[in-house]
Design a protein around this motif. Sequence first.
Motif, PDB file in Angstrom:
ATOM      1  N   THR A 127      45.384  40.696  48.829  1.00 47.96           N
ATOM      2  CA  THR A 127      46.674  40.015  48.925  1.00 47.96           C
ATOM      3  C   THR A 127      46.585  38.502  49.053  1.00 47.96           C
ATOM      4  O   THR A 127      47.594  37.820  48.888  1.00 47.96           O
ATOM      5  N   ARG A 128      45.399  37.986  49.344  1.00 47.00           N
ATOM      6  CA  ARG A 128      45.286  36.547  49.579  1.00 47.00           C
ATOM      7  C   ARG A 128      43.943  36.024  49.095  1.00 47.00           C
ATOM      8  O   ARG A 128      42.905  36.623  49.364  1.00 47.00           O
ATOM      9  N   ALA A 129      43.960  34.901  48.369  1.00 50.21           N
ATOM     10  CA  ALA A 129      42.722  34.264  47.913  1.00 50.21           C
ATOM     11  C   ALA A 129      41.811  33.987  49.108  1.00 50.21           C
ATOM     12  O   ALA A 129      42.266  33.529  50.157  1.00 50.21           O
ATOM     13  N   GLY A 130      40.536  34.261  48.907  1.00 52.24           N
ATOM     14  CA  GLY A 130      39.571  34.065  49.980  1.00 52.24           C
ATOM     15  C   GLY A 130      39.107  35.357  50.615  1.00 52.24           C
ATOM     16  O   GLY A 130      38.132  35.362  51.367  1.00 52.24           O
ATOM     17  N   GLN A 131      39.790  36.463  50.313  1.00 50.68           N
ATOM     18  CA  GLN A 131      39.347  37.742  50.862  1.00 50.68           C
ATOM     19  C   GLN A 131      38.075  38.213  50.167  1.00 50.68           C
ATOM     20  O   GLN A 131      37.727  37.751  49.078  1.00 50.68           O
ATOM     21  N   TYR A 132      37.402  39.159  50.791  1.00 45.44           N
ATOM     22  CA  TYR A 132      36.132  39.659  50.287  1.00 45.44           C
ATOM     23  C   TYR A 132      36.084  41.178  50.461  1.00 45.44           C
ATOM     24  O   TYR A 132      36.970  41.796  51.072  1.00 45.44           O
ATOM     25  N   ARG A 179      21.120  48.277  50.449  1.00 44.70           N
ATOM     26  CA  ARG A 179      22.196  47.817  51.322  1.00 44.70           C
ATOM     27  C   ARG A 179      23.364  47.266  50.521  1.00 44.70           C
ATOM     28  O   ARG A 179      23.164  46.617  49.481  1.00 44.70           O
ATOM     29  N   PRO A 180      24.591  47.463  51.011  1.00 43.13           N
ATOM     30  CA  PRO A 180      25.762  46.873  50.328  1.00 43.13           C
ATOM     31  C   PRO A 180      25.715  45.348  50.404  1.00 43.13           C
ATOM     32  O   PRO A 180      25.062  44.767  51.266  1.00 43.13           O
ATOM     33  N   ALA A 181      26.420  44.724  49.491  1.00 42.70           N
ATOM     34  CA  ALA A 181      26.548  43.262  49.486  1.00 42.70           C
ATOM     35  C   ALA A 181      27.997  42.897  49.765  1.00 42.70           C
ATOM     36  O   ALA A 181      28.927  43.608  49.363  1.00 42.70           O
ATOM     37  N   PHE A 182      28.192  41.795  50.461  1.00 47.63           N
ATOM     38  CA  PHE A 182      29.529  41.258  50.694  1.00 47.63           C
ATOM     39  C   PHE A 182      29.811  40.213  49.620  1.00 47.63           C
ATOM     40  O   PHE A 182      29.021  39.291  49.429  1.00 47.63           O
ATOM     41  N   LEU A 183      30.929  40.345  48.921  1.00 48.79           N
ATOM     42  CA  LEU A 183      31.288  39.406  47.865  1.00 48.79           C
ATOM     43  C   LEU A 183      32.739  38.964  48.007  1.00 48.79           C
ATOM     44  O   LEU A 183      33.631  39.791  48.199  1.00 48.79           O
ATOM     45  N   ALA A 184      32.960  37.656  47.895  1.00 44.79           N
ATOM     46  CA  ALA A 184      34.326  37.147  47.828  1.00 44.79           C
ATOM     47  C   ALA A 184      34.863  37.389  46.424  1.00 44.79           C
ATOM     48  O   ALA A 184      34.133  37.290  45.432  1.00 44.79           O
ATOM     49  N   ILE A 185      36.142  37.701  46.337  1.00 40.94           N
ATOM     50  CA  ILE A 185      36.762  37.975  45.040  1.00 40.94           C
ATOM     51  C   ILE A 185      37.132  36.647  44.386  1.00 40.94           C
ATOM     52  O   ILE A 185      37.746  35.782  45.008  1.00 40.94           O
ATOM     53  N   ALA A 186      36.746  36.502  43.118  1.00 38.79           N
ATOM     54  CA  ALA A 186      36.936  35.230  42.416  1.00 38.79           C
ATOM     55  C   ALA A 186      38.265  35.153  41.675  1.00 38.79           C
ATOM     56  O   ALA A 186      38.810  34.063  41.495  1.00 38.79           O
ATOM     57  N   SER A 187      38.752  36.278  41.223  1.00 37.47           N
ATOM     58  CA  SER A 187      40.027  36.281  40.496  1.00 37.47           C
ATOM     59  C   SER A 187      41.182  36.282  41.495  1.00 37.47           C
ATOM     60  O   SER A 187      41.041  36.764  42.620  1.00 37.47           O
ATOM     61  N   PRO A 188      42.335  35.758  41.105  1.00 40.75           N
ATOM     62  CA  PRO A 188      43.492  35.750  42.010  1.00 40.75           C
ATOM     63  C   PRO A 188      44.072  37.147  42.184  1.00 40.75           C
ATOM     64  O   PRO A 188      43.878  38.018  41.320  1.00 40.75           O
ATOM     65  N   GLU A 229      43.810  29.190  41.226  1.00 39.91           N
ATOM     66  CA  GLU A 229      44.545  29.911  40.202  1.00 39.91           C
ATOM     67  C   GLU A 229      45.677  30.756  40.773  1.00 39.91           C
ATOM     68  O   GLU A 229      46.591  31.142  40.043  1.00 39.91           O
ATOM     69  N   THR A 230      45.631  31.027  42.072  1.00 38.53           N
ATOM     70  CA  THR A 230      46.783  31.636  42.736  1.00 38.53           C
ATOM     71  C   THR A 230      47.888  30.605  42.873  1.00 38.53           C
ATOM     72  O   THR A 230      49.067  30.897  42.706  1.00 38.53           O
ATOM     73  N   GLY A 231      47.459  29.369  43.182  1.00 36.78           N
ATOM     74  CA  GLY A 231      48.406  28.269  43.326  1.00 36.78           C
ATOM     75  C   GLY A 231      48.732  27.980  44.781  1.00 36.78           C
ATOM     76  O   GLY A 231      48.957  28.901  45.570  1.00 36.78           O
ATOM     77  N   PHE A 232      48.740  26.703  45.123  1.00 35.77           N
ATOM     78  CA  PHE A 232      49.150  26.271  46.459  1.00 35.77           C
ATOM     79  C   PHE A 232      49.940  24.971  46.342  1.00 35.77           C
ATOM     80  O   PHE A 232      49.885  24.107  47.204  1.00 35.77           O
ATOM     81  N   ASP A 233      50.720  24.892  45.242  1.00 37.12           N
ATOM     82  CA  ASP A 233      51.577  23.728  44.974  1.00 37.12           C
ATOM     83  C   ASP A 233      50.775  22.440  44.835  1.00 37.12           C
ATOM     84  O   ASP A 233      51.212  21.379  45.283  1.00 37.12           O
ATOM     85  N   ALA A 234      49.607  22.528  44.205  1.00 33.42           N
ATOM     86  CA  ALA A 234      48.787  21.332  44.007  1.00 33.42           C
ATOM     87  C   ALA A 234      49.533  20.282  43.203  1.00 33.42           C
ATOM     88  O   ALA A 234      49.396  19.073  43.462  1.00 33.42           O
ATOM     89  N   ASP A 235      50.334  20.721  42.238  1.00 31.64           N
ATOM     90  CA  ASP A 235      51.055  19.771  41.385  1.00 31.64           C
ATOM     91  C   ASP A 235      52.180  19.066  42.121  1.00 31.64           C
ATOM     92  O   ASP A 235      52.762  18.103  41.611  1.00 31.64           O
ATOM     93  N   LYS A 236      52.495  19.518  43.340  1.00 28.36           N
ATOM     94  CA  LYS A 236      53.521  18.874  44.159  1.00 28.36           C
ATOM     95  C   LYS A 236      52.914  17.988  45.238  1.00 28.36           C
ATOM     96  O   LYS A 236      53.638  17.465  46.086  1.00 28.36           O
ATOM     97  N   ARG A 237      51.611  17.830  45.199  1.00 24.31           N
ATOM     98  CA  ARG A 237      50.899  16.992  46.171  1.00 24.31           C
ATOM     99  C   ARG A 237      50.312  15.789  45.433  1.00 24.31           C
ATOM    100  O   ARG A 237      49.962  15.881  44.264  1.00 24.31           O
ATOM    101  N   SER A 238      50.163  14.701  46.136  1.00 27.97           N
ATOM    102  CA  SER A 238      49.736  13.462  45.480  1.00 27.97           C
ATOM    103  C   SER A 238      48.218  13.320  45.379  1.00 27.97           C
ATOM    104  O   SER A 238      47.713  12.565  44.541  1.00 27.97           O
ATOM    105  N   ASP A 239      47.459  14.044  46.200  1.00 29.67           N
ATOM    106  CA  ASP A 239      46.011  13.851  46.232  1.00 29.67           C
ATOM    107  C   ASP A 239      45.322  15.172  46.564  1.00 29.67           C
ATOM    108  O   ASP A 239      45.176  15.535  47.732  1.00 29.67           O
TER     109      ASP A 239
END
Length: 271
Positions: free
Chosen positions: A66-71, A82-91, A166-176
């Motif tokens: 549900t949220r970018a950054g989850q794994y 042993r299992p591996a822990f991986l962060a998900i790259a796609s949104p 790629e999920t978006g966090f209003d980057a285009d509405k921020r100046s920097d």
Amino acid sequence: MSLPRLRPLRRFTRHLRRSRVSVASAAQETVVWTPAPLVKVSPAAESLFHIAVDVSEAPELASSYTRAGQYLQIRLKDPSIRPAFLAIASPPAIAASEGVFEFLVKSVAGSTAELLCRLTKGEIVDLTPATGKGFDVDQISPPENFPTVLIFATGSGISPIRALIETGFDADKRSDVRLYYGARNLTRMAYQERFNDWRSSGVDIVPVFSQPDIFWLGEKGYVQAAFGRDKRIISPHSTAAVLCGQKQMAEEVSSILVGDGVAIDKILKNF
């Protein structure tokens, strides 16, 4: 004077240790594993691979993200590995619409990741549901209150950062909005084919190479050093940051930011 006998206490201590092991074992057994086929294994950069898994037949997996950054955890069919822990790259939207989880995996000799990168399309792996807090972008909203967002990633740590952008966090509405992206050199830098799209979304990309070739004219060294030279923090109280990658980098960048007055709760991490 004789000392009291301690055997009952020792027996109780041993029993408590056994109980803890039993509880830990029970907790591990409650992990839900779902088989899913690989739909893509291809080079992304030197020592890095694109891996995509089809979760269209496992809607509970897709909906867990549900949220970018989850794994999540991923394991091969061999139970001795042993299992591996991986962060998900796609949104998350890709999981919902296409039923696919995408990953950026670094092949490290002798690791589960190396074996994973050797698999081919159609082979089956097991996945757990997505977990973790991810990047809580509500902490840096609305965009007019945080016009400066500084993003830092190194190596395969760019994986969840891709999901965030790629999920978006209003980057285009921020100046920097700046992404300081560190790698050894250009051949080790994944997602270069996505840079134009990221720039179009409002993200300025600052590649930083620790071992560049002689023709590289951009930032050299480590991400934290490049940022230290470049800072340009005009208003600390309206500045936020997102970090993912090497532990030392995250600690040093956080120290620089906090030292310059950026609030610690505005420095987002996915762990």
